[in-house]
Design an enzyme around this catalytic site. Structure first.
Site, PDB file in Angstrom:
ATOM      1  N   ASP A  35      41.570  37.803  41.412  1.00  0.00           N
ATOM      2  CA  ASP A  35      40.246  37.528  40.854  1.00  0.00           C
ATOM      3  C   ASP A  35      40.113  36.021  40.647  1.00  0.00           C
ATOM      4  O   ASP A  35      40.923  35.407  39.951  1.00  0.00           O
ATOM      5  CB  ASP A  35      40.105  38.275  39.517  1.00  0.00           C
ATOM      6  N   ASP A 150      34.274  37.595  44.559  1.00  0.00           N
ATOM      7  CA  ASP A 150      35.398  36.787  44.065  1.00  0.00           C
ATOM      8  C   ASP A 150      36.611  37.629  43.682  1.00  0.00           C
ATOM      9  O   ASP A 150      37.452  37.200  42.920  1.00  0.00           O
ATOM     10  CB  ASP A 150      34.954  35.939  42.878  1.00  0.00           C
ATOM     11  N   GLU A 151      36.696  38.834  44.204  1.00  0.00           N
ATOM     12  CA  GLU A 151      37.869  39.642  43.862  1.00  0.00           C
ATOM     13  C   GLU A 151      38.230  40.587  45.001  1.00  0.00           C
ATOM     14  O   GLU A 151      37.352  41.095  45.689  1.00  0.00           O
ATOM     15  CB  GLU A 151      37.614  40.445  42.580  1.00  0.00           C
TER      16      GLU A 151
HETATM   17 MG   LIG Z   1      36.270  36.254  38.756  1.00  0.00          MG
END
Ligand SMILES: [Mg+2]
Length: 393
Positions: A35, A150-151
């Site tokens: 993350d 974003d992960e």
């Molecule tokens: Mg994040």
């Protein structure tokens, strides 16, 4: 205007997905969750070095405290003012003004630039794929699940043990730091559920390893809200039982879950014991690929607009190929004028297109009509352009 799947949406109870009921974790599985830390804010900070060390809030325009909309991401400094994702932007503005009165630096408010975030996101995936190759992973199996911009999850079972997986994680963090000047937090665990909680455990730039024998200890004192799928409503039912931690919840019998939560009860029961056998999901084939950009200032100049269009065509065709498509049959161009009037033109091509050049040529032809009398009678300048392809094959 542009609806995006946000992190909050992923945590809603309605998205609770059943878990296969194996009753125990596969001892050979090692799953990582990566993350990015305060992703949008960190990306903006990287792009504008003069913002470095200042509280940054990415989201809608605060308009001096009268703005509508919400905070998308706040960096860690802005979080120390109490500003966080999903907070109304007007409230964020207030908190920033309070901080200013207390002698602290005022927050900088920045609009979202998804074009930039998508670009970084796909580079992070490329870096990860390179590493998997170096570590001799069998790439015929799906080893990466892109869970959000974003992960993502990684299946590191092929490494054989947690020590090696930890080294892989460290190296990946270092490489992202070196190549993208951004930090990521990683969690390692026997399944997706544990890996995700672990990646959130020591942010930013954390690496948390929860091997199978540590799962019970790790979960015991965590508040139950940390378990994916438990929202305010579910939480309330636990409150009536005076249950606050995962450890306490685990002592309630299956009967309680089946009666209290209906069809989700059984999954919840296993989830609270840290058991989860959900596989990594293959990427769902996108129906369209596109991007848009609000220009730094409204413009009428072709010399400023064409490079944007070219960059978009490069990005879109690149993403199309990464997603496993070869051609597309439809193009869509959107323009927003300085008076906020938005116009869209699309075309289904008689022959499928495969190259960035052809996409650019078509888009330029349409763009020209937006600059003269044909589509722009009052001579407005352009505020935003967006380009998209559809019907990919
Ligand atoms: Mg994040």
């Amino acid at each position: 205007v542009f609806k995006r799947k946000t992190k909050t949406a992923l945590h809603q109870e309605s998205l609770f997905k059943p878990i296969a009921r194996d009753l125990k974790n596969d001892p050979k599985r090692i799953i990582a969750h990566l993350d990015m830390d305060a992703f949008f804010a960190s990306a903006e900070e990287r792009e504008r070095p003069y913002l470095s060390g200042r509280p940054i809030v990415v989201g809608s325009d605060p308009s001096g405290g009268k703005g509508r909309g919400v905070v998308s991401t706040a960096n860690y400094l802005a979080r120390s003012y109490g500003i966080r994702s999903a907070l109304p932007i007007s409230k964020a503005w207030q908190l920033s003004q309070e901080a200013k009165r207390a002698g602290k630096p005022e927050a900088v408010f920045v609009g979202c630039n998804f074009f930039l975030y998508e670009k970084i996101s796909s580079r992070i995936v490329e870096i990860t794929q390179e590493m998997l190759q170096e570590f001799k992973a069998d790439l015929r199996r799906p080893l990466i699940e892109i869970a959000g911009i974003d992960e993502f999850y990684l299946d590191l079972s092929f490494l054989g043990d947690y020590k090696k997986a930890e080294r892989f994680g460290e190296k990946l963090q270092q490489r992202i730091k070196k190549q993208e000047k951004l930090t990521a937090s990683i969690g390692l665990g026997p399944n997706k559920l544990i890996a995700k909680i672990a990646s959130d455990f020591q942010k930013p730039n954390g690496l948390t390893v929860i091997s199978p024998e540590k799962v019970d200890d790790f979960l015991k004192d965590l508040p139950i809200s940390k378990i994916h799928g438990i929202g305010p409503k579910t939480n309330l039912i636990f409150k009536t039982q005076k249950v606050n931690t995962v450890g306490e919840a685990g002592r309630l019998p299956m009967d309680f879950y089946q009666k209290g939560f209906g069809k989700f009860g059984e999954d919840l029961y296993w989830r609270l014991k840290g058991i989860d056998s959900r596989p990594l999901e293959r990427p769902t084939k996108a129906k369209s690929i596109g991007c848009h950009e609000t220009l730094m200032e409204d413009t009428f100049e072709l010399g400023k607009l064409l490079p944007k269009l070219e960059a978009m065509a490069v990005e879109i065709v690149g993403r199309m190929r990464r997603d496993g498509f070869k051609v597309f049959e439809r193009g869509v161009l959107t323009v927003r004028f300085s008076d906020f009037v938005t116009k869209t033109r699309s075309k289904t091509f008689s022959q499928p297109i495969s190259s960035k050049l052809e996409l650019e040529k078509w888009a330029t032809k349409i763009l020209l009509t937006f600059l003269d009398k044909r589509e722009n009678k009052t001579g407005q300048s352009i505020r935003l352009i967006g380009l998209r392809i559809e019907k990919m094959k």
